[in-house]
Design a protein around this motif. Structure first.
Motif, short mmCIF file in Angstrom:
data_model
loop_
_atom_site.label_atom_id
_atom_site.label_comp_id
_atom_site.label_asym_id
_atom_site.label_seq_id
_atom_site.Cartn_x
_atom_site.Cartn_y
_atom_site.Cartn_z
N VAL A 340 0.84 -1.20 0.00
CA VAL A 340 0.00 0.00 0.00
C VAL A 340 0.87 1.25 0.00
O VAL A 340 0.61 2.21 -0.74
N GLN A 341 1.91 1.24 0.80
CA GLN A 341 2.80 2.41 0.85
C GLN A 341 3.50 2.62 -0.49
O GLN A 341 3.66 3.76 -0.95
N GLN A 344 0.89 4.04 -3.04
CA GLN A 344 0.67 5.47 -2.86
C GLN A 344 1.84 6.27 -3.43
O GLN A 344 1.64 7.32 -4.05
N VAL A 397 -6.00 5.68 -4.70
CA VAL A 397 -5.59 4.29 -4.42
C VAL A 397 -6.80 3.53 -3.91
O VAL A 397 -7.51 3.99 -3.00
N ALA A 433 -1.58 4.21 3.39
CA ALA A 433 -1.53 5.19 2.30
C ALA A 433 -1.17 6.57 2.86
O ALA A 433 -0.34 7.29 2.29
N CYS A 485 -6.32 10.70 -0.81
CA CYS A 485 -5.55 9.57 -1.33
C CYS A 485 -6.37 8.39 -1.86
O CYS A 485 -5.89 7.66 -2.71
N LEU A 486 -7.58 8.15 -1.35
CA LEU A 486 -8.20 6.83 -1.48
C LEU A 486 -9.54 6.87 -2.20
O LEU A 486 -10.29 7.84 -2.12
#
Length: 861
Positions: A340-341, A344, A397, A433, A485-486
Motif C-alpha cells: 500500500v505504501q 501510494q 488508491v 496510504a 488519497c483513497l
C-alpha cells in the motif's frame, strides 16, 4: 521517435493468450484496449509484460528525481501479471505512450467558483465538456447554479427555460463529440434544494431524452429528515442565499417518493448524500482556496472540485490471502502494508507524469492551426487543470477482488464476520496510504497548501489520529504529499484481465449455472444459462476462475462429468455459495459499504443489484439505510429497469404503428420496419436505393455506398474518396441508386446515380472499379453475408473479428463497421461485449452508438 518493433494483431493476440493461460477474453481485451498503438493502429507491444515494463520504466524515471528512488524492477514486480498493484485503464494506455497526446486522468469535474447563471457560462461549460471528452475523459458538472424555470431574465426571452433544457444540451454534446472510438461518460447533478429538482429527476423518464448523461441528486440531511418525518422542506434559488430570489415550500415526502419511484423504474437518478460528502471531505478544508467540492465524477467514486481529476490504482486483495480456500488461510497484512505504501508512492509519481501529459496537450494546442481566439478556451481549461492537479496532488488508491478475498478466507460475503474483516483491511489501507504520503512529504515536500489547523476537526483525519497517534503527529509536523488519497472505483474490463471480481462487489451470478456456449450455426459466441445434467466444469465460462481454484485446492476434478445433483452439492460446499448478488442481504451490503466508507477519504462506486420483482418500499428502505450508515452515495439497479430508457420513443412508436397498420390491413408481413430484416432475395434487382455514408479515418476521407433492399442493407462498396479517380460527389449527396449494368462481354459493373439540386441525374460509372481491388473482394464477401440477411449486429461483429495484416485494410474494416452501425435497430443488445466503464454486459445500440444501459457510458464509431 526511435524505431520500435511492430506486431501484427495475430502475434500480439497469441502471445497474450499464453500470458493469460488461454483466456481468450482477457487476451482480446488487452490487445484491443491497452496494447500501445499509434494513430494508424500499429501495435508496439505483444503482451502485458511489455506494457508493464513500459509503465515501470516511466515510474522509475520519475522516482530518480527524488530521494530513495524505486527501481524499475521493483515497480515491475508489483504490477506484473496484475497480481498486486493494478494501474487503471487510462494509465495502462497512456503512461509512456508517446503516440498519444492525452491526459492520464479518468474523469474530471468542471464548473465556476463565481456566479455562473448566464448563457456565457453555460456555453463555456459546454465547450469545456467537449474539449475533455474528445480526449476520452469522463466529465461531471453541477447545474444547481442555473436559475429555475420561469425566472425573469434580461434578454429577449423574458423568462428562463429552467435547467432541464440545458441537461439536453450537455447530453447532446456528449453524444456528438466522439465520431470514432470511446467517449467519456457524463454526470449531471443538482441540489434537492433547487426549485427545478423534480423536473430534473423526471427529465430522463421520457424515452429518448437526456440519453447521453447520467443524473444524480445531491441530497442534504435536512431533506432526508423531513422526508422520513413527513415535514415540509424549503427549496430556493440561489440554494445557499440568505435572501433567495425564489422560495417555495414542498412536501419532502412526496419528492422523495418520486425519487424512489424513478429509481425503481429506470435506475436513475443516483443519490448523493451531499452533507456526508462535504462533512467528510478533506479537500473542503481548503474550499476557499479552490478545493470546494461541487460535483461527482461519472462513476461516482470521487467527489471533486472544479478542474480536478482522478487517477486510479487498485490493489488486488485476493493476492494477499495465503493458503486460499483452506482452513489455514490468512491475510498477509505485513506484505499488504508494504505494498500500500509503495502504491501510494507510485500514485504520486503518476501525478508528475500527468503534469507532463498536460504540458504536452498545451503545447499541441499552441501549434494547432486555429486562431488564438478559437483556442483560448481549451488552452485555459488545461491551465486550470494543471494548476489544480499540481496544488493538491490528489490520488485514488483503491482495491479490487474484495469478494474473492472474503471467499478465500473462508468467510461468506454479507455476514457480519466478513464485514468486520473487510473493515480491518480498509483501515490498514487508509493508515498506510497516509503514512506513505507523510513520508513523501518529508522527502519531496507537502502539497502546496497543506495546513494542519484547517484539517484538525475533519472526521476522517480524527479517525486516523485515534487509530495511529504517531502517524497523526508526523503528519502535523511534516505535512502530507497528497490532499486526498483513497477511493474504490469500478474496475470495468480490467477485472477481466485480473480474473477476479471487481471492487467490493459479490459474485454477480451463480457460477455453476453459467457456461460458454458455442453454436456452430451462429456467428456469436455468448454466455447462456444451463440446467441440464452431465456438463463438465471445463465447459463453464471462466467468469470466476477463483471458483475453479477452490475446486483444485480442495481436490475436485474440474473435467469430470457431474450430475446436476452433484453440481448443486459441490457449489453448496463452496465459499461462494449464497454470496452472489441475488443471495446477499441487501441491507447488510449497504451497511458494509457504510462501514468501509469511514476509511475511504473519497467515495465508493458500488451498485446494489436487485431482482425485477422488488417493490418500491424496498428501494426506499435501502436508501434510508445507506444514508444512516454513512454512505456518500448509492446506486440501485433493479433488473430490467433500464430496458428501453435509451431508445427514442418516436422510433418505437413508429415501429408499433407500422406493425398495427400491416396487421389491420391483412397485408403479408414481409418486414416490420426499415431496420428489421426482410426475406432473403437471392437475385439482385437491377436498381437498388443507396445511402452514401462519409467518414474520416486517420485524416483520410472515406466514403461508403450502402445498397438497400426494402430499407435494409443488401450490399456495400467502400474505400478512399479519390477525386482523381472520378468519384466527385457534392457534399449534399447522401442518397442515390446503385444500378447493375451488363457489359458487352457479359461481365457486370455497378454504377452510382444521383440527382443534383436542379433534378438532373449524374452517373458515376464503374463504381466497383473505383476502389482498391482488395477492398472490392472483401466487400463482395460482406455483401454476400448481408444478402442472406445475417442480423446487422452480427455482421458488424464478424467484420470486427477479421484479422487483417495490412493496415489500410484494417482501416477499410473500420469503415465498414461504421457504415453499417446506423442500420442496427435501436435497443439491439451487443451480446458478448462488456461496457468499458462499469464492466457489465449491458450495451445496446442507439443511433449507431453503443450505450450502456447500466451506467450510461457511450461508444461511437
Amino acid at each position: 521517435m526511435e524505431n520500435l518493433t511492430t506486431y501484427s494483431f495475430e502475434e500480439a493476440y497469441e502471445t497474450s493468450l499464453k500470458y493469460f493461460d488461454g483466456d481468450e477474453l482477457a487476451a482480446g481485451v488487452w490487445v484491443n484496449k491497452y496494447a500501445m498503438k499509434d494513430g494508424f493502429g500499429n501495435i508496439y507491444e505483444k503482451s502485458p509484460e511489455n506494457m508493464h515494463w513500459r509503465i515501470a520504466n516511466e515510474i522509475a524515471r520519475v522516482e530518480r528525481k527524488y530521494e530513495n528512488p524505486l527501481s524499475a524492477q521493483e515497480v515491475f514486480d508489483l504490477i506484473d501479471h496484475f497480481r498486486y498493484v493494478i494501474p487503471a485503464g487510462s494509465l495502462m494506455t497512456g503512461i509512456g505512450n508517446k503516440f498519444q497526446v492525452a491526459s492520464l486522468g479518468n474523469c474530471f469535474v468542471i464548473g465556476f467558483d463565481g456566479n455562473a447563471d448566464s448563457y456565457g457560462a453555460i456555453m463555456k461549460t459546454d465547450e469545456e465538456q467537449v474539449q475533455l471528452m474528445k480526449r476520452r475523459g469522463g466529465v461531471g458538472h453541477d447545474l444547481t447554479h442555473i436559475r429555475p424555470a420561469g425566472s425573469p431574465v434580461s434578454n429577449s426571452a423574458l423568462a428562463s427555460t429552467g435547467l432541464v433544457a440545458f441537461m439536453e444540451r450537455y447530453s447532446n454534446s456528449n453524444r456528438e463529440v466522439a465520431q470514432d472510438g470511446c467517449r467519456g461518460a457524463l454526470m449531471l447533478s443538482v441540489s434537492v434544494k433547487h426549485p427545478d429538482c423534480e423536473a430534473f429527476i423526471d427529465a430522463k423518464m421520457t424515452e429518448g431524452k437526456v440519453t447521453g448523461a447520467n443524473v444524480s441528486v445531491k441530497i442534504d440531511d435536512e431533506f432526508m429528515e423531513s422526508a422520513i418525518e413527513g415535514k415540509p422542506y424549503t427549496q430556493q434559488f440561489p440554494v445557499d442565499a440568505k435572501n433567495p430570489k425564489v422560495r417555495q415550500e414542498i412536501s419532502a415526502k412526496n419528492l422523495w417518493e418520486k425519487i424512489v419511484h424513478n429509481v425503481w423504474k429506470s435506475a436513475e437518478p443516483g443519490v448523493l448524500f451531499w452533507d456526508t460528502i462535504i462533512r467528510e471531505s478533506i479537500p473542503d478544508c481548503y474550499a476557499d482556496q479552490g478545493f470546494r467540492t461541487v460535483g461527482m465524477n461519472p462513476c461516482g467514486e470521487i467527489p471533486l472540485c472544479p478542474y480536478d481529476s482522478c487517477r486510479l490504482i487498485s490493489l488486488n486483495l485476493y493476492s494477499y490471502v495465503v493458503n486460499p480456500f483452506t482452513k489455514d488461510a490468512y491475510f498477509d497484512f505485513d506484505k499488504f502494508r508494504k505494498h500500500v505504501q509503495l502504491a501510494q508512492r507510485i500514485m504520486d509519481d503518476i501525478v508528475d507524469l500527468e503534469m507532463e501529459k498536460i504540458e504536452l496537450i498545451m503545447e499541441k494546442i499552441k501549434v494547432d492551426p486555429q486562431d488564438e481566439e478559437v483556442k483560448q478556451t481549451e488552452y485555459h481549461l488545461w491551465e486550470k487543470i494543471k494548476d489544480k492537479s499540481g496544488k493538491g496532488r490528489r490520488t485514488g488508491v483503491g482495491i479490487t477482488a474484495e469478494g474473492d478475498m472474503i471467499a478465500a478466507m473462508g468467510l461468506r460475503y454479507g455476514t457480519q464476520e466478513a464485514t468486520d474483516f473487510s473493515v480491518s483491511v480498509h483501515r490498514e489501507l487508509a493508515l498506510n496510504a497516509y503514512r506513505s504520503s507523510v513520508t513523501m512529504a518529508q522527502e519531496r515536500g507537502a502539497f502546496a497548501i497543506y495546513d494542519a489547523g484547517r484539517e484538525a476537526k475533519n472526521p476522517f483525519i480524527l479517525r486516523i489520529k485515534e487509530a495511529d497517534p504517531e502517524l497523526y503527529a508526523d503528519m502535523v509536523k511534516y505535512g502530507r504529499r497528497n490532499i486526498a488519497c483513497l477511493t474504490i472505483a469500478p474496475m470495468g474490463t480490467t477485472s477481466l484481465m485480473t480474473q477476479t471480481t471487481s471492487g467490493i462487489e459479490p459474485v454477480f451470478m451463480p457460477v455453476y449455472k453459467r457456461r460458454r456456449k458455442v453454436n456452430p450455426n451462429d456467428t456469436d459466441v455468448h454466455v447462456d444459462y444451463v440446467d441440464e445434467v452431465g456438463d463438465s466444469f471445463e465447459e463453464y465460462i471462466v467468469y470466476h476462475r477463483k471458483f475453479l481454484e477452490w475446486m483444485k485446492i480442495n481436490g475436485y476434478d474440474a473435467t469430470k462429468q457431474y450430475t446436476q445433483e452433484e453440481i448443486d452439492e459441490l457449489v453448496g460446499k463452496s465459499p461462494y455459495y449464497k454470496a452472489t448478488a441475488n443471495d446477499v442481504d441487501w441491507l447488510m451490503k449497504v451497511r458494509m459499504q457504510g462501514a468501509i466508507q469511514k476509511w475511504v477519504d473519497h467515495s465508493i462506486s458500488v451498485t446494489i443489484n436487485l431482482p425485477n420483482d422488488v417493490d418500491e418500499a424496498q428501494v426506499n428502505k435501502l436508501y434510508v439505510e445507506a444514508w444512516r450508515s454513512g454512505c456518500k452515495g448509492c446506486t440501485i439497479y433493479r433488473d430490467g429497469s433500464r430496458s428501453g430508457v435509451m431508445i427514442p420513443m418516436s422510433k418505437k412508436e413508429k415501429k408499433t404503428a407500422e406493425k398495427e397498420q400491416l396487421k389491420d390491413s391483412n397485408m403479408e408481413t414481409k418486414f416490420n420496419s426499415p431496420r428489421e430484416a426482410p426475406v432473403v432475395t437471392e437475385t439482385r434487382p437491377k436498381e437498388l436505393e443507396c445511402d452514401v455514408v462519409r467518414f474520416q479515418n486517420n485524416k483520410e476521407k472515406w466514403v461508403a455506398f450502402v445498397g438497400l433492399l426494402d430499407g435494409y442493407p443488401y450490399e456495400i462498396f467502400t474505400g478512399l474518396q479519390d477525386d482523381d479517380e472520378g468519384i466527385v460527389l457534392p457534399k449534399t449527396v447522401v442518397k442515390g441508386k446503385i444500378i447493375k449494368q451488363t457489359n458487352e462481354d457479359g461481365s457486370h459493373r455497378y454504377d452510382f446515380q444521383f440527382e443534383n439540386k436542379r433534378g438532373y441525374k449524374t452517373t458515376v460509372e464503374g463504381l466497383s472499379e473505383k476502389f482498391n481491388p482488395e477492398y472490392w473482394n472483401y466487400a463482395k464477401l460482406i455483401s454476400g453475408v448481408l444478402r442472406y440477411r445475417m442480423p446487422i449486429a452480427h455482421v458488424i461483429k464478424l467484420v470486427g473479428s477479421l484479422q487483417l495484416k495490412d493496415q489500410s485494410i484494417n482501416t477499410w474494416k473500420n469503415g465498414v463497421e461504421r457504415a453499417l452501425k446506423k442500420y442496427v435497430a435501436d435497443g439491439t443488445q451487443a451480446k458478448g461485449q462488456n461496457c468499458p466503464v462499469c464492466g457489465h454486459e449491458s450495451l445496446v445500440y442507439q443511433e449507431g452508438c453503443l450505450i450502456c444501459t447500466n451506467c450510461g457510458a457511450s461508444r461511437c464509431g
